[in-house]
Design an enzyme around this catalytic site. Sequence first.
Site, PDB file in Angstrom:
ATOM      1  CB  SER A  27     -26.088  -6.395 -25.037  1.00  0.00           C
ATOM      2  OG  SER A  27     -26.591  -6.508 -23.744  1.00  0.00           O
ATOM      3  NE  ARG A 127     -24.452  -3.349 -11.338  1.00  0.00           N
ATOM      4  CZ  ARG A 127     -24.855  -3.495 -12.598  1.00  0.00           C
ATOM      5  NH1 ARG A 127     -25.025  -2.431 -13.361  1.00  0.00           N
ATOM      6  NH2 ARG A 127     -25.081  -4.691 -13.076  1.00  0.00           N
ATOM      7  CB  SER A 171     -21.570 -12.601 -15.528  1.00  0.00           C
ATOM      8  OG  SER A 171     -21.222 -11.303 -15.979  1.00  0.00           O
ATOM      9  CD  GLN A 173     -22.469  -6.474 -17.351  1.00  0.00           C
ATOM     10  OE1 GLN A 173     -22.029  -6.384 -16.206  1.00  0.00           O
ATOM     11  NE2 GLN A 173     -23.495  -5.752 -17.765  1.00  0.00           N
ATOM     12  CG  ASP A 319     -30.864  -7.204 -18.281  1.00  0.00           C
ATOM     13  OD1 ASP A 319     -30.367  -7.385 -17.152  1.00  0.00           O
ATOM     14  OD2 ASP A 319     -30.176  -6.930 -19.281  1.00  0.00           O
ATOM     15  NE  ARG A 391     -32.763  -3.764 -18.239  1.00  0.00           N
ATOM     16  CZ  ARG A 391     -32.677  -3.330 -19.496  1.00  0.00           C
ATOM     17  NH1 ARG A 391     -33.758  -2.934 -20.131  1.00  0.00           N
ATOM     18  NH2 ARG A 391     -31.512  -3.300 -20.122  1.00  0.00           N
TER      19      ARG A 391
HETATM   20  C1  S3P Z   1     -25.158  -7.480 -20.234  1.00  0.00           C
HETATM   21  C2  S3P Z   1     -25.127  -8.607 -19.455  1.00  0.00           C
HETATM   22  C3  S3P Z   1     -26.023  -8.817 -18.303  1.00  0.00           C
HETATM   23  C4  S3P Z   1     -27.192  -7.841 -18.295  1.00  0.00           C
HETATM   24  C5  S3P Z   1     -26.782  -6.446 -18.639  1.00  0.00           C
HETATM   25  C6  S3P Z   1     -26.114  -6.392 -20.004  1.00  0.00           C
HETATM   26  C7  S3P Z   1     -24.209  -7.388 -21.354  1.00  0.00           C
HETATM   27  O1  S3P Z   1     -25.286  -8.627 -17.123  1.00  0.00           O
HETATM   28  O2  S3P Z   1     -27.840  -7.855 -17.049  1.00  0.00           O
HETATM   29  O3  S3P Z   1     -27.898  -5.591 -18.643  1.00  0.00           O
HETATM   30  O4  S3P Z   1     -24.398  -6.514 -22.227  1.00  0.00           O
HETATM   31  O5  S3P Z   1     -23.264  -8.183 -21.389  1.00  0.00           O
HETATM   32  P1  S3P Z   1     -24.400  -9.806 -16.476  1.00  0.00           P
HETATM   33  O6  S3P Z   1     -23.453 -10.218 -17.496  1.00  0.00           O
HETATM   34  O7  S3P Z   1     -23.754  -9.194 -15.284  1.00  0.00           O
HETATM   35  O8  S3P Z   1     -25.382 -10.857 -16.099  1.00  0.00           O
END
Ligand code: S3P
Length: 436
Positions: A27, A127, A171, A173, A319, A391
């Site tokens: 991340s 997705r 989330s 993201q 994760d 994973r």
């Molecule tokens: C991540 C956020 C998580 C995680 C992903 C990396 C990120 O996803 O599962 O592996 O770097 O912001 P979500 O934000 O969809 O939960």
Amino acid sequence: MSASSVTYKVQPGGGLSGTVRVPGDKSISHRAVMLGALAEGTTEVSGFLNGEDCLCTMKAFQAMGVRVEQLGATSLRVHGVGLRGLSAPKSELDLGNSGTSMRLMAGLMSGQRFPTTLIGDESLSRRPMKRIIEPLAQMGARIESNEGKAPLRIHPVAGLKGISYRSPVASAQVKSGVLLAGLYAEGRTEVFEPEASRDHTERMLQSFGVAVEAERGRAALRGGQALKGTHIAVPADISSATFFMVGAAIVPGAQVLLTEVGINPTRIGVIEVLRRMGADIELTDERRFGAEPVADIRIKGGSLKGIAIDRELVAAAIDEFPAIFVAAACAQGETEVSGAEELRVKESDRIQAMCDGLAALGIAAQPKPDGARIVGGRIKGGTVDSKGDHRVAMSFAMAALRAEQPIAILDCANVNTSFPGFAELARQAGLRIAGG
Ligand code: S3P
């Protein structure tokens, strides 16, 4: 090599020992390239994860005119072009398997004066992207999708406007994609989330000199703020460290020291889960890499017990569930995971992939819509399908430490998305793994 052609063959038994430094946080590596690209001046990144996902992000920015110098095996210099300095790419931006690249860049690209098309592999194209398209549309972005999925065609608009957005999902993201669009928006952009997701974007924006209001479950910023190049030291990825934590925790007598691991409070759910299961975990030498806390983590193997894991613990361990499922299979009694429906929309449907694999190894694992019930027992060995999910593959590799027969794991090429060199590092630590 085709994506499905890597098979891990892991012999039963063995035990993990020694000191392990897993690669950089995925991340944080993505964000270092993205923010470095948007900054004025250069940004040096050390401890960068050279995994396929982060390389997709890097290539995408290179395709938009950003120069990235390789300074060493895991260090880069990103020559920032400023918020308005990206140039139109000549073709689609291929983000491979990386959900982080696609959702964060959907936000960023919405603020540009040129069109972009974001594409991904088969898994990424399945997705959900509506969760990011919807808030961006509220900000005025124009994004065409394939019924809420990639490819995303992002059209330039005259201007974005700041919003206050209540995300239905926890989330990072989504939160980050909206905040990055917010840099280009008029006024303030604010995101609330039902549970606190990882806050690396907020922390890193602050390192680049952006004023961000950040508290648990809420983040906000004003548009138009310039980023200033900086130095980002990337900690070891706690999500990659997790495989070694679980591998050590499930074998009495094992002991591993994981160094320089990121222990951001929004990421350490796995430590809490494993401790509640009875694992012996000690954090030492707590320090900071810039805005991110890190520590060395010592784990000693012993006997684990099944527990209930509810929604409050899910976001901070999101994760880590494939590995937690393996810990549950090795624990005494039942582990029940609830409130984790997000696992169904990760690189694979992780609830199904893990329950199918555990069942193939002789463990009673019953999927639920939002989690699973797993009864600890004897892991017999056999063949499991990782479903192309990095994973899932690495979690089943660790299960072999407690298996009675070898475990073959299919479709492991995507381990390279987050953990290049996994098999080699695991072998050095004592896992009897071949292939990859
Ligand atoms: C991540 C956020 C998580 C995680 C992903 C990396 C990120 O996803 O599962 O592996 O770097 O912001 P979500 O934000 O969809 O939960």
